[in-house]
Design an enzyme around this catalytic site. Structure first.
Site, PDB file in Angstrom:
ATOM      1  N   ASP A 103       0.872  -1.187   0.000  1.00  0.00           N
ATOM      2  CA  ASP A 103       0.000   0.000   0.000  1.00  0.00           C
ATOM      3  C   ASP A 103       0.906   1.232   0.000  1.00  0.00           C
ATOM      4  O   ASP A 103       2.109   1.132   0.243  1.00  0.00           O
ATOM      5  CB  ASP A 103      -0.910   0.005   1.243  1.00  0.00           C
ATOM      6  CG  ASP A 103      -1.853   1.210   1.257  1.00  0.00           C
ATOM      7  OD1 ASP A 103      -2.319   1.621   0.175  1.00  0.00           O
ATOM      8  OD2 ASP A 103      -2.117   1.770   2.344  1.00  0.00           O
ATOM      9  N   SER A 104       0.294   2.384  -0.243  1.00  0.00           N
ATOM     10  CA  SER A 104       1.062   3.627  -0.199  1.00  0.00           C
ATOM     11  C   SER A 104       1.607   3.890   1.199  1.00  0.00           C
ATOM     12  O   SER A 104       2.669   4.490   1.353  1.00  0.00           O
ATOM     13  CB  SER A 104       0.167   4.795  -0.624  1.00  0.00           C
ATOM     14  OG  SER A 104      -0.952   4.877   0.235  1.00  0.00           O
ATOM     15  N   TYR A 153      -1.472   8.404  -2.459  1.00  0.00           N
ATOM     16  CA  TYR A 153      -1.645   7.995  -3.843  1.00  0.00           C
ATOM     17  C   TYR A 153      -2.979   8.495  -4.420  1.00  0.00           C
ATOM     18  O   TYR A 153      -3.144   8.566  -5.629  1.00  0.00           O
ATOM     19  CB  TYR A 153      -1.646   6.454  -3.926  1.00  0.00           C
ATOM     20  CG  TYR A 153      -0.277   5.820  -4.054  1.00  0.00           C
ATOM     21  CD1 TYR A 153       0.892   6.541  -3.871  1.00  0.00           C
ATOM     22  CD2 TYR A 153      -0.176   4.461  -4.360  1.00  0.00           C
ATOM     23  CE1 TYR A 153       2.136   5.916  -3.973  1.00  0.00           C
ATOM     24  CE2 TYR A 153       1.059   3.841  -4.478  1.00  0.00           C
ATOM     25  CZ  TYR A 153       2.212   4.579  -4.281  1.00  0.00           C
ATOM     26  OH  TYR A 153       3.434   3.968  -4.409  1.00  0.00           O
ATOM     27  N   GLY A 154      -3.889   8.780  -3.518  1.00  0.00           N
ATOM     28  CA  GLY A 154      -5.274   9.026  -3.940  1.00  0.00           C
ATOM     29  C   GLY A 154      -5.529  10.263  -4.764  1.00  0.00           C
ATOM     30  O   GLY A 154      -6.661  10.485  -5.220  1.00  0.00           O
ATOM     31  N   CYS A 156      -4.519  -1.574  -1.690  1.00  0.00           N
ATOM     32  CA  CYS A 156      -4.725  -0.172  -2.047  1.00  0.00           C
ATOM     33  C   CYS A 156      -5.789  -0.111  -3.138  1.00  0.00           C
ATOM     34  O   CYS A 156      -5.537  -0.516  -4.276  1.00  0.00           O
ATOM     35  CB  CYS A 156      -3.407   0.425  -2.541  1.00  0.00           C
ATOM     36  SG  CYS A 156      -3.575   2.136  -3.068  1.00  0.00           S
ATOM     37  N   ASN A 157      -6.946   0.395  -2.770  1.00  0.00           N
ATOM     38  CA  ASN A 157      -8.037   0.521  -3.742  1.00  0.00           C
ATOM     39  C   ASN A 157      -7.636   1.417  -4.914  1.00  0.00           C
ATOM     40  O   ASN A 157      -8.023   1.181  -6.058  1.00  0.00           O
ATOM     41  CB  ASN A 157      -9.268   1.152  -3.085  1.00  0.00           C
ATOM     42  CG  ASN A 157      -9.869   0.284  -1.992  1.00  0.00           C
ATOM     43  OD1 ASN A 157     -10.846  -0.400  -2.219  1.00  0.00           O
ATOM     44  ND2 ASN A 157      -9.292   0.316  -0.798  1.00  0.00           N
ATOM     45  N   THR A 158      -6.854   2.443  -4.617  1.00  0.00           N
ATOM     46  CA  THR A 158      -6.466   3.412  -5.643  1.00  0.00           C
ATOM     47  C   THR A 158      -5.648   2.728  -6.740  1.00  0.00           C
ATOM     48  O   THR A 158      -5.866   2.960  -7.936  1.00  0.00           O
ATOM     49  CB  THR A 158      -5.646   4.556  -4.992  1.00  0.00           C
ATOM     50  OG1 THR A 158      -6.388   5.082  -3.894  1.00  0.00           O
ATOM     51  CG2 THR A 158      -5.346   5.653  -5.975  1.00  0.00           C
ATOM     52  N   GLU A 204      -2.518   9.161   7.753  1.00  0.00           N
ATOM     53  CA  GLU A 204      -1.091   8.839   7.683  1.00  0.00           C
ATOM     54  C   GLU A 204      -0.320   9.575   8.778  1.00  0.00           C
ATOM     55  O   GLU A 204       0.607   9.039   9.362  1.00  0.00           O
ATOM     56  CB  GLU A 204      -0.576   9.242   6.287  1.00  0.00           C
ATOM     57  CG  GLU A 204       0.756   8.717   5.905  1.00  0.00           C
ATOM     58  CD  GLU A 204       0.820   7.197   5.694  1.00  0.00           C
ATOM     59  OE1 GLU A 204      -0.157   6.584   5.243  1.00  0.00           O
ATOM     60  OE2 GLU A 204       1.892   6.641   5.991  1.00  0.00           O
ATOM     61  N   CYS A 249     -11.013   2.694   0.947  1.00  0.00           N
ATOM     62  CA  CYS A 249      -9.585   3.045   1.034  1.00  0.00           C
ATOM     63  C   CYS A 249      -9.078   2.379   2.302  1.00  0.00           C
ATOM     64  O   CYS A 249      -9.696   2.523   3.370  1.00  0.00           O
ATOM     65  CB  CYS A 249      -9.406   4.561   1.117  1.00  0.00           C
ATOM     66  SG  CYS A 249      -7.727   5.078   1.571  1.00  0.00           S
ATOM     67  N   THR A 250      -7.993   1.647   2.199  1.00  0.00           N
ATOM     68  CA  THR A 250      -7.542   0.865   3.357  1.00  0.00           C
ATOM     69  C   THR A 250      -7.085   1.748   4.527  1.00  0.00           C
ATOM     70  O   THR A 250      -7.094   1.307   5.674  1.00  0.00           O
ATOM     71  CB  THR A 250      -6.423  -0.110   2.950  1.00  0.00           C
ATOM     72  OG1 THR A 250      -5.407   0.610   2.235  1.00  0.00           O
ATOM     73  CG2 THR A 250      -6.967  -1.224   2.085  1.00  0.00           C
ATOM     74  N   HIS A 251      -6.695   2.989   4.223  1.00  0.00           N
ATOM     75  CA  HIS A 251      -6.347   3.884   5.333  1.00  0.00           C
ATOM     76  C   HIS A 251      -7.534   4.036   6.293  1.00  0.00           C
ATOM     77  O   HIS A 251      -7.354   4.187   7.497  1.00  0.00           O
ATOM     78  CB  HIS A 251      -5.944   5.262   4.804  1.00  0.00           C
ATOM     79  CG  HIS A 251      -4.512   5.349   4.380  1.00  0.00           C
ATOM     80  ND1 HIS A 251      -4.012   4.651   3.306  1.00  0.00           N
ATOM     81  CD2 HIS A 251      -3.472   6.059   4.896  1.00  0.00           C
ATOM     82  CE1 HIS A 251      -2.714   4.929   3.176  1.00  0.00           C
ATOM     83  NE2 HIS A 251      -2.369   5.776   4.126  1.00  0.00           N
TER      84      HIS A 251
END
Ligand code: DGL
Length: 222
Positions: A13-14, A45-46, A76-78, A154, A182-184
């Site tokens: 992921d980012s 990344y989004g 990461c969905n993005t 983040e 979004c995994t965040h």
């Protein structure tokens, strides 16, 4: 768990989003080795376009492949919604992508209104448009403004009041299924669910289905 022994799974992921996915996999499949890769220098990344993402992500996945991973989870969905097919063409191992759960949300909604919390790039992607067209044709999909949430999560700066106002806004409009796209946002799932509970709305995120998918892919490898 013998099917998973000696197996190495790469998770990418980012930033911190993928770590929540790693925790879920470790809890469900304690015998597998996980190698986590993130891109702290370039998070978020989004707000990036697919070409920029491809340039950043391909070398990282190549590195995971060289480190002996048998499979990589794009947590990461993005990235999944924009470039997973291009990445699959370049990588010699299976890629499992996490993408917005439009279909399950549409299926569980009683009001016919769902909410998708996701990054701007995910919301603009052709894959997301395809998911809506195919699985939520007669469903109203609300897209609250979460554009700065990944950056704020983040750096641990996302304020409860911001979350509350966005989630209440969609609940008041009738959304009864809220997707963490979004995994965040997995890190604030509890907070979101507490707000949604007051309106009887359900919050969904993809860790369980992705673990099922991982088990399936691993059983095919052995
Ligand atoms: N966690 C990622 C996702 O699922 C990306 C968030 C970001 O870097 O903007 O979309």
């Amino acid at each position: 768990m013998e099917v998973c022994q000696m197996i190495t799974v790469g998770v990418f992921d980012s930033g911190v989003g993928g770590k929540s996915v790693v925790n879920a996999i470790e809890a469900a499949l304690p015998d597998i080795k996980i190698v986590y890769a993130e891109d702290k220098e370039n998070v978020p990344y989004g707000t990036k376009n697919p070409d920029e993402l491809y340039r950043l992500v391909l070398p990282i996945l190549n590195m995971l492949s060289k480190q002996g991973c048998d499979v990589i989870i794009i947590a990461c969905n993005t990235v999944t919604t924009t470039i997973i097919e291009r990445l699959r063409l370049e990588l010699p191992l299976p890629l499992i992508g996490i993408e917005p759960m439009v279909k399950p949300a549409a299926e569980m909604s009683k009001t016919g209104i769902i909410a998708m919390c996701a990054t701007p790039t995910t919301l603009q992607s052709a894959r997301y448009a395809w998911l809506k067209e195919n699985y939520a044709k007669n469903i109203q999909v609300l897209e609250p403004d979460c554009s700065d949430w990944a950056s704020l999560i983040e750096t641990d700066q996302l304020d409860h009041e911001i979350i509350k106002s966005r989630i209440e806004e969609v609940c008041k409009k009738g959304a009864d299924a809220i997707v963490l796209g979004c995994t965040h946002y997995h890190w604030i799932e509890h907070d979101i669910q507490m707000i949604a509970d007051e309106y009887g709305a359900i919050v969904i995120q993809p860790e369980k289905p992705i673990i099922e998918q991982l088990k399936k892919v691993l059983s095919q490898l052995s």
